[in-house]
Design a protein around this motif. Structure first.
Motif, PDB file in Angstrom:
ATOM      1  N   ILE A  26       0.847  -1.183   0.000  1.00  0.00           N
ATOM      2  CA  ILE A  26       0.000   0.000   0.000  1.00  0.00           C
ATOM      3  C   ILE A  26       0.887   1.240   0.000  1.00  0.00           C
ATOM      4  O   ILE A  26       2.109   1.151  -0.101  1.00  0.00           O
ATOM      5  N   SER A  27       0.277   2.421   0.102  1.00  0.00           N
ATOM      6  CA  SER A  27       1.013   3.674  -0.013  1.00  0.00           C
ATOM      7  C   SER A  27       2.157   3.766   0.990  1.00  0.00           C
ATOM      8  O   SER A  27       2.180   3.078   2.007  1.00  0.00           O
ATOM      9  N   LYS A  28       3.099   4.624   0.683  1.00  0.00           N
ATOM     10  CA  LYS A  28       4.308   4.779   1.500  1.00  0.00           C
ATOM     11  C   LYS A  28       3.944   5.021   2.964  1.00  0.00           C
ATOM     12  O   LYS A  28       3.103   5.829   3.302  1.00  0.00           O
ATOM     13  N   PHE A  29       4.591   4.286   3.837  1.00  0.00           N
ATOM     14  CA  PHE A  29       4.298   4.389   5.259  1.00  0.00           C
ATOM     15  C   PHE A  29       4.829   5.700   5.850  1.00  0.00           C
ATOM     16  O   PHE A  29       5.885   6.186   5.474  1.00  0.00           O
ATOM     17  N   LEU A  30       4.082   6.234   6.784  1.00  0.00           N
ATOM     18  CA  LEU A  30       4.494   7.483   7.442  1.00  0.00           C
ATOM     19  C   LEU A  30       5.432   7.147   8.596  1.00  0.00           C
ATOM     20  O   LEU A  30       5.059   7.184   9.755  1.00  0.00           O
ATOM     21  N   LYS A  33       7.164  10.760  10.354  1.00  0.00           N
ATOM     22  CA  LYS A  33       6.297  11.672  11.096  1.00  0.00           C
ATOM     23  C   LYS A  33       4.919  11.045  11.258  1.00  0.00           C
ATOM     24  O   LYS A  33       4.298  10.640  10.281  1.00  0.00           O
ATOM     25  N   ILE A  34       4.443  10.959  12.490  1.00  0.00           N
ATOM     26  CA  ILE A  34       3.125  10.409  12.776  1.00  0.00           C
ATOM     27  C   ILE A  34       2.073  11.482  12.507  1.00  0.00           C
ATOM     28  O   ILE A  34       2.213  12.623  12.968  1.00  0.00           O
ATOM     29  N   PRO A  35       1.007  11.182  11.741  1.00  0.00           N
ATOM     30  CA  PRO A  35      -0.002  12.199  11.413  1.00  0.00           C
ATOM     31  C   PRO A  35      -0.756  12.671  12.657  1.00  0.00           C
ATOM     32  O   PRO A  35      -1.155  11.873  13.496  1.00  0.00           O
ATOM     33  N   GLU A  36      -0.945  13.970  12.758  1.00  0.00           N
ATOM     34  CA  GLU A  36      -1.659  14.578  13.873  1.00  0.00           C
ATOM     35  C   GLU A  36      -2.795  15.448  13.348  1.00  0.00           C
ATOM     36  O   GLU A  36      -2.812  15.822  12.178  1.00  0.00           O
ATOM     37  N   LYS A  37      -3.736  15.768  14.231  1.00  0.00           N
ATOM     38  CA  LYS A  37      -4.793  16.719  13.911  1.00  0.00           C
ATOM     39  C   LYS A  37      -5.289  17.358  15.203  1.00  0.00           C
ATOM     40  O   LYS A  37      -4.906  16.932  16.299  1.00  0.00           O
ATOM     41  N   LEU A  50      -3.214   6.803   9.953  1.00  0.00           N
ATOM     42  CA  LEU A  50      -2.283   5.734  10.310  1.00  0.00           C
ATOM     43  C   LEU A  50      -2.742   4.404   9.717  1.00  0.00           C
ATOM     44  O   LEU A  50      -1.948   3.657   9.152  1.00  0.00           O
ATOM     45  N   GLU A  51      -4.026   4.110   9.850  1.00  0.00           N
ATOM     46  CA  GLU A  51      -4.538   2.858   9.293  1.00  0.00           C
ATOM     47  C   GLU A  51      -4.392   2.842   7.775  1.00  0.00           C
ATOM     48  O   GLU A  51      -3.989   1.836   7.189  1.00  0.00           O
ATOM     49  N   ASP A  52      -4.708   3.957   7.120  1.00  0.00           N
ATOM     50  CA  ASP A  52      -4.630   4.017   5.664  1.00  0.00           C
ATOM     51  C   ASP A  52      -3.208   3.823   5.149  1.00  0.00           C
ATOM     52  O   ASP A  52      -3.000   3.249   4.079  1.00  0.00           O
ATOM     53  N   SER A  53      -2.228   4.321   5.904  1.00  0.00           N
ATOM     54  CA  SER A  53      -0.856   4.263   5.411  1.00  0.00           C
ATOM     55  C   SER A  53      -0.088   3.033   5.892  1.00  0.00           C
ATOM     56  O   SER A  53       0.905   2.648   5.285  1.00  0.00           O
ATOM     57  N   ILE A  94       2.329  -6.818   2.418  1.00  0.00           N
ATOM     58  CA  ILE A  94       1.503  -5.687   1.996  1.00  0.00           C
ATOM     59  C   ILE A  94       1.536  -4.548   3.014  1.00  0.00           C
ATOM     60  O   ILE A  94       1.648  -3.383   2.649  1.00  0.00           O
ATOM     61  N   TRP A  95       1.449  -4.890   4.289  1.00  0.00           N
ATOM     62  CA  TRP A  95       1.346  -3.867   5.320  1.00  0.00           C
ATOM     63  C   TRP A  95       2.701  -3.480   5.894  1.00  0.00           C
ATOM     64  O   TRP A  95       3.720  -4.151   5.677  1.00  0.00           O
ATOM     65  N   GLY A  96       2.693  -2.393   6.670  1.00  0.00           N
ATOM     66  CA  GLY A  96       3.878  -1.986   7.395  1.00  0.00           C
ATOM     67  C   GLY A  96       4.111  -2.867   8.607  1.00  0.00           C
ATOM     68  O   GLY A  96       3.228  -3.628   9.019  1.00  0.00           O
ATOM     69  N   ASP A  97       5.279  -2.771   9.191  1.00  0.00           N
ATOM     70  CA  ASP A  97       5.654  -3.575  10.352  1.00  0.00           C
ATOM     71  C   ASP A  97       5.181  -2.876  11.615  1.00  0.00           C
ATOM     72  O   ASP A  97       5.573  -1.737  11.881  1.00  0.00           O
ATOM     73  N   ILE A  98       4.364  -3.548  12.412  1.00  0.00           N
ATOM     74  CA  ILE A  98       3.824  -2.925  13.618  1.00  0.00           C
ATOM     75  C   ILE A  98       4.931  -2.536  14.595  1.00  0.00           C
ATOM     76  O   ILE A  98       4.819  -1.545  15.321  1.00  0.00           O
TER      77      ILE A  98
END
Length: 244
Positions: A26-30, A33-37, A50-53, A94-98
């Protein structure tokens, strides 16, 4: 999910070993920088991004559940199924490493200024966040996949339980995946957990495989519609796909 198989892969050598599993990540893992809002005037982590990336749920023909030590065998089976036009989900492909995600969050939010140690309470909180993201994504993906394939090996199921009617695993993630698969099959079963006490003890989980169809690799492929060829018993045998 429609089918579930309990696959003994001791005869995995019947599959060609020159195929490569197409990761289709899937798309490049973040990772930097961890996404914030902002939420109610406070800074929060954006779980949706986070789930999407890292763990975006996938729809596929096959979900292959396996222990980390059996990753290469899982990819060998997955590569063969892909060569027959099937879509295959293998989390590590497929996924990133937890663990990487966990370390990134802990470094940014759970350590002291000098980055020399982690705060215990904050570390527990970040673990609950990442594990919930992964568990939720696994659940959605298993629901989205037509066939659940559990690789039954000495790494995934304790060998001493083979002669009994009880299957136990030391992997909480396999336990979770099997539990979800059972919940999607008819006649839901209750899965109990049993503690295994030793130094820094692991935990054993009863892996309820009774409703899974028990097969080896050859039987599994036949059940999925792949017909045997004349050189079926040869090393690196080839198979001709035939849909019923």
């Amino acid at each position: 999910m429609i089918h579930a198989f309990n696959v003994d892969i001791s005869d995995i050598s019947v599959l060609p070993d020159n195929l490569k599993f197409d990761k289709k990540r899937i798309s490049k893992f973040l990772q930097e920088k961890i996404p914030e809002k902002e939420q109610n005037g406070k800074k929060v982590l954006d779980g949706k991004k986070l789930e999407d990336s890292w763990f975006r749920p996938i729809k596929a023909d096959f979900f292959i559940s396996h222990k980390h030590e059996d990753e290469e065998q899982a990819k060998q089976l997955g590569a063969y199924l892909q060569s027959k036009g099937k879509s295959v989900f293998i989390d590590s492909g497929i996924w990133g490493d937890i663990k990487t995600l966990q370390e990134t969050i802990d470094k940014d939010y759970c350590s002291n200024k000098e980055k020399t140690f982690y705060y215990y309470g904050l570390r527990n909180k970040s673990t609950s966040y990442t594990h919930m993201l992964l568990a939720n994504a696994l659940l959605k993906t298993i629901v989205n996949c037509e066939t659940f394939v559990f690789l039954n090996t000495p790494n995934s199921i304790k060998a001493e339980n083979i002669i009994t009617d009880i299957s136990e695993t030391n992997s909480p993630w396999l336990y979770f995946e099997i539990n979800v698969a059972n919940a999607l099959l008819p006649e839901k079963a209750i899965i109990e957990s049993h503690a295994n006490f030793s130094y820094m003890p692991e935990m054993t989980f009863e892996a309820d495989l009774k409703k899974f169809e028990k097969v080896n690799v050859e039987d599994f492929l036949v059940q999925c519609g792949f017909e045997k060829t004349e050189d079926w018993n040869c090393e690196n045998a080839c198979f001709e796909e035939k849909f019923r």
